[in-house]
Design a protein around this motif. Sequence first.
Motif, PDB file in Angstrom:
ATOM      1  N   ALA A  67       0.823  -1.201   0.000  1.00 13.23           N
ATOM      2  CA  ALA A  67       0.000   0.000   0.000  1.00 13.23           C
ATOM      3  C   ALA A  67       0.865   1.262   0.000  1.00 13.23           C
ATOM      4  O   ALA A  67       1.966   1.265   0.563  1.00 13.23           O
ATOM      5  N   PRO A  68       0.387   2.349  -0.602  1.00 12.88           N
ATOM      6  CA  PRO A  68       1.169   3.589  -0.639  1.00 12.88           C
ATOM      7  C   PRO A  68       1.559   4.111   0.741  1.00 12.88           C
ATOM      8  O   PRO A  68       2.640   4.674   0.897  1.00 12.88           O
ATOM      9  N   GLU A  69       0.691   3.892   1.727  1.00 14.95           N
ATOM     10  CA  GLU A  69       0.988   4.440   3.054  1.00 14.95           C
ATOM     11  C   GLU A  69       2.143   3.737   3.757  1.00 14.95           C
ATOM     12  O   GLU A  69       2.601   4.189   4.811  1.00 14.95           O
ATOM     13  N   THR A  70       2.643   2.645   3.191  1.00 15.95           N
ATOM     14  CA  THR A  70       3.800   1.974   3.804  1.00 15.95           C
ATOM     15  C   THR A  70       5.123   2.601   3.391  1.00 15.95           C
ATOM     16  O   THR A  70       6.164   2.209   3.896  1.00 15.95           O
ATOM     17  N   VAL A  71       5.085   3.551   2.462  1.00 16.53           N
ATOM     18  CA  VAL A  71       6.299   4.251   2.034  1.00 16.53           C
ATOM     19  C   VAL A  71       6.532   5.433   2.963  1.00 16.53           C
ATOM     20  O   VAL A  71       5.709   6.347   3.054  1.00 16.53           O
ATOM     21  N   GLY A  72       7.660   5.410   3.666  1.00 14.35           N
ATOM     22  CA  GLY A  72       7.951   6.487   4.601  1.00 14.35           C
ATOM     23  C   GLY A  72       8.591   7.696   3.955  1.00 14.35           C
ATOM     24  O   GLY A  72       8.364   8.830   4.373  1.00 14.35           O
ATOM     25  N   VAL A  73       9.405   7.453   2.912  1.00 13.87           N
ATOM     26  CA  VAL A  73      10.143   8.544   2.279  1.00 13.87           C
ATOM     27  C   VAL A  73      10.151   8.330   0.766  1.00 13.87           C
ATOM     28  O   VAL A  73      10.353   7.212   0.288  1.00 13.87           O
ATOM     29  N   LEU A  74       9.953   9.405   0.022  1.00 11.34           N
ATOM     30  CA  LEU A  74      10.114   9.413  -1.424  1.00 11.34           C
ATOM     31  C   LEU A  74      11.220  10.411  -1.768  1.00 11.34           C
ATOM     32  O   LEU A  74      11.180  11.559  -1.333  1.00 11.34           O
ATOM     33  N   VAL A  75      12.195   9.946  -2.541  1.00 11.22           N
ATOM     34  CA  VAL A  75      13.300  10.801  -2.971  1.00 11.22           C
ATOM     35  C   VAL A  75      13.242  10.936  -4.485  1.00 11.22           C
ATOM     36  O   VAL A  75      13.265   9.930  -5.203  1.00 11.22           O
ATOM     37  N   ASN A  76      13.171  12.171  -4.970  1.00 13.21           N
ATOM     38  CA  ASN A  76      13.124  12.426  -6.405  1.00 13.21           C
ATOM     39  C   ASN A  76      14.476  12.935  -6.887  1.00 13.21           C
ATOM     40  O   ASN A  76      15.001  13.913  -6.366  1.00 13.21           O
ATOM     41  N   ALA A  77      15.034  12.249  -7.908  1.00 18.56           N
ATOM     42  CA  ALA A  77      16.346  12.626  -8.434  1.00 18.56           C
ATOM     43  C   ALA A  77      16.266  13.253  -9.821  1.00 18.56           C
ATOM     44  O   ALA A  77      17.297  13.468 -10.461  1.00 18.56           O
ATOM     45  N   GLY A  78      15.063  13.565 -10.301  1.00 20.32           N
ATOM     46  CA  GLY A  78      14.915  14.154 -11.630  1.00 20.32           C
ATOM     47  C   GLY A  78      15.484  15.559 -11.708  1.00 20.32           C
ATOM     48  O   GLY A  78      15.567  16.277 -10.704  1.00 20.32           O
ATOM     49  N   ILE A  79      15.857  15.971 -12.921  1.00 16.61           N
ATOM     50  CA  ILE A  79      16.478  17.282 -13.126  1.00 16.61           C
ATOM     51  C   ILE A  79      15.623  18.196 -14.007  1.00 16.61           C
ATOM     52  O   ILE A  79      15.239  19.284 -13.597  1.00 16.61           O
ATOM     53  N   TYR A  80      15.334  17.757 -15.231  1.00 14.82           N
ATOM     54  CA  TYR A  80      14.642  18.613 -16.188  1.00 14.82           C
ATOM     55  C   TYR A  80      13.142  18.466 -16.001  1.00 14.82           C
ATOM     56  O   TYR A  80      12.587  17.383 -16.149  1.00 14.82           O
ATOM     57  N   ARG A  81      12.476  19.597 -15.700  1.00 14.51           N
ATOM     58  CA  ARG A  81      11.141  19.574 -15.116  1.00 14.51           C
ATOM     59  C   ARG A  81      10.074  20.150 -16.033  1.00 14.51           C
ATOM     60  O   ARG A  81      10.360  20.936 -16.931  1.00 14.51           O
ATOM     61  N   SER A 100      13.468   3.718  10.879  1.00 15.34           N
ATOM     62  CA  SER A 100      12.395   4.699  11.019  1.00 15.34           C
ATOM     63  C   SER A 100      11.298   4.497   9.984  1.00 15.34           C
ATOM     64  O   SER A 100      10.181   4.984  10.148  1.00 15.34           O
ATOM     65  N   THR A 101      11.609   3.791   8.906  1.00 14.67           N
ATOM     66  CA  THR A 101      10.616   3.403   7.912  1.00 14.67           C
ATOM     67  C   THR A 101      11.057   2.090   7.289  1.00 14.67           C
ATOM     68  O   THR A 101      12.260   1.776   7.275  1.00 14.67           O
ATOM     69  N   GLY A 102      10.109   1.356   6.767  1.00 17.01           N
ATOM     70  CA  GLY A 102      10.443   0.077   6.156  1.00 17.01           C
ATOM     71  C   GLY A 102      10.673   0.162   4.664  1.00 17.01           C
ATOM     72  O   GLY A 102      11.242  -0.758   4.075  1.00 17.01           O
ATOM     73  N   ARG A 103      10.242   1.284   4.046  1.00 13.30           N
ATOM     74  CA  ARG A 103      10.356   1.404   2.602  1.00 13.30           C
ATOM     75  C   ARG A 103      10.690   2.836   2.198  1.00 13.30           C
ATOM     76  O   ARG A 103      10.112   3.794   2.741  1.00 13.30           O
ATOM     77  N   VAL A 104      11.603   2.953   1.242  1.00 15.03           N
ATOM     78  CA  VAL A 104      11.926   4.238   0.628  1.00 15.03           C
ATOM     79  C   VAL A 104      11.746   4.081  -0.876  1.00 15.03           C
ATOM     80  O   VAL A 104      12.185   3.091  -1.469  1.00 15.03           O
ATOM     81  N   LEU A 105      11.085   5.043  -1.494  1.00 14.66           N
ATOM     82  CA  LEU A 105      10.846   5.020  -2.934  1.00 14.66           C
ATOM     83  C   LEU A 105      11.731   6.068  -3.596  1.00 14.66           C
ATOM     84  O   LEU A 105      11.631   7.261  -3.293  1.00 14.66           O
ATOM     85  N   VAL A 106      12.624   5.612  -4.482  1.00 17.20           N
ATOM     86  CA  VAL A 106      13.481   6.510  -5.256  1.00 17.20           C
ATOM     87  C   VAL A 106      12.881   6.636  -6.645  1.00 17.20           C
ATOM     88  O   VAL A 106      12.670   5.631  -7.332  1.00 17.20           O
ATOM     89  N   VAL A 107      12.598   7.864  -7.057  1.00 11.83           N
ATOM     90  CA  VAL A 107      12.030   8.103  -8.385  1.00 11.83           C
ATOM     91  C   VAL A 107      12.906   9.095  -9.132  1.00 11.83           C
ATOM     92  O   VAL A 107      13.643   9.878  -8.534  1.00 11.83           O
ATOM     93  N   ASN A 163      23.039   8.515  -5.714  1.00 15.54           N
ATOM     94  CA  ASN A 163      23.116   9.317  -4.498  1.00 15.54           C
ATOM     95  C   ASN A 163      21.877   9.092  -3.635  1.00 15.54           C
ATOM     96  O   ASN A 163      21.964   9.021  -2.396  1.00 15.54           O
ATOM     97  N   ALA A 164      20.719   8.969  -4.285  1.00 14.72           N
ATOM     98  CA  ALA A 164      19.482   8.716  -3.547  1.00 14.72           C
ATOM     99  C   ALA A 164      19.511   7.352  -2.878  1.00 14.72           C
ATOM    100  O   ALA A 164      18.967   7.168  -1.785  1.00 14.72           O
ATOM    101  N   VAL A 165      20.145   6.368  -3.530  1.00 12.30           N
ATOM    102  CA  VAL A 165      20.318   5.057  -2.907  1.00 12.30           C
ATOM    103  C   VAL A 165      21.143   5.184  -1.633  1.00 12.30           C
ATOM    104  O   VAL A 165      20.835   4.538  -0.608  1.00 12.30           O
ATOM    105  N   GLN A 166      22.189   6.013  -1.658  1.00 13.51           N
ATOM    106  CA  GLN A 166      22.986   6.259  -0.449  1.00 13.51           C
ATOM    107  C   GLN A 166      22.103   6.788   0.670  1.00 13.51           C
ATOM    108  O   GLN A 166      22.156   6.310   1.815  1.00 13.51           O
ATOM    109  N   VAL A 167      21.310   7.804   0.364  1.00 10.53           N
ATOM    110  CA  VAL A 167      20.450   8.425   1.369  1.00 10.53           C
ATOM    111  C   VAL A 167      19.404   7.429   1.862  1.00 10.53           C
ATOM    112  O   VAL A 167      19.148   7.314   3.069  1.00 10.53           O
ATOM    113  N   ALA A 168      18.802   6.701   0.935  1.00 12.00           N
ATOM    114  CA  ALA A 168      17.784   5.720   1.312  1.00 12.00           C
ATOM    115  C   ALA A 168      18.361   4.655   2.234  1.00 12.00           C
ATOM    116  O   ALA A 168      17.713   4.232   3.204  1.00 12.00           O
TER     117      ALA A 168
END
Length: 297
Positions: free
Chosen positions: A37-51, A108-115, A95-100
């Motif tokens: 479920a989405p609520e099991t994700v504690g942190v989302l890290v976005n590494a995109g550049i061009y927006r 503190s959370t069981g799941r981190v989503l890197v996008v 780099n986001a993998v390092q942080v995750a």
Amino acid sequence: MGVVIAATGAVRGTGNTSAVEGAARAARDALASAGVAPETVGVLVNAGIYRDSNMVEPAMGALIQKAAGIGLEYSENDPRSFSFDLMNGACGVLNAVQVASAILVTGSTGRVLVVSGDTHPSLTGTDATEDFPYATASGALLLEHADGPAGFGPVHTELADGPVAVEGFVDTATMGTTGRSAMTVVRADDAERRIVDVAVTVGARALADGVDPLTTVLISSRPTPGFAAALSAKLGIPLVSGVEDTADVHTATIPLDYHRAIEAGRLSGARTVLMVAAGAGPSAAACLYHLPEPNTR
């Protein structure tokens, strides 16, 4: 315990021109694939550049989190989720993998989503153009802790000396009223050679952590059509088979190519994936990913 990829998602083509919507769709696909479920994700890290439309605020991570349906309940006992942007060009996902990994080890959370994902700010197409070298694509890696030796090894980084190899910027002196839909990208004449050199340096450092070259494959950035093949030859590690897309999908390359390899069963027989991201600076990041048993994620 190690940090493993529990599930992946990716969006390439299909008429998608929004980096926000693409990353959100990749995130939803990863969650659906994992059956969580989405609520099991504690942190989302976005590494995109061009927006989309060269947006600066709010953080794209917050928009992606909302579009993916993560952490939208605010009752007192609901689980908390938050998101942020981590911008370091092609190296951002690793780099986001390092942080995750640092977050997950705290429990503190069981799941981190890197996008990650990039698009032309005009939102008018999905392919690279003569003036803008990056194709539109998005990817997602759902990361968890797992028992055993599988997972990511240390992330090695390197920033080479000298002038910047690739620059992307909004030229405010000439854009006028088109600043929301235009981007200038300048590549030095020797950019490919310099980026290959720094990628070889950091890739060799990651390989020194110890692998069997007979069961190791390479997934890397492709800032130019011949980059990945040149890096593979210099490191002596074969590219993961079947990657037919030679376009530079920038920050999404590693999650996109890993997702495709998993979906097509192209990691059969491999035990380790060397992931190398390189660009801009010139800078590079690399790490080994030890595949879980069985080789499904």
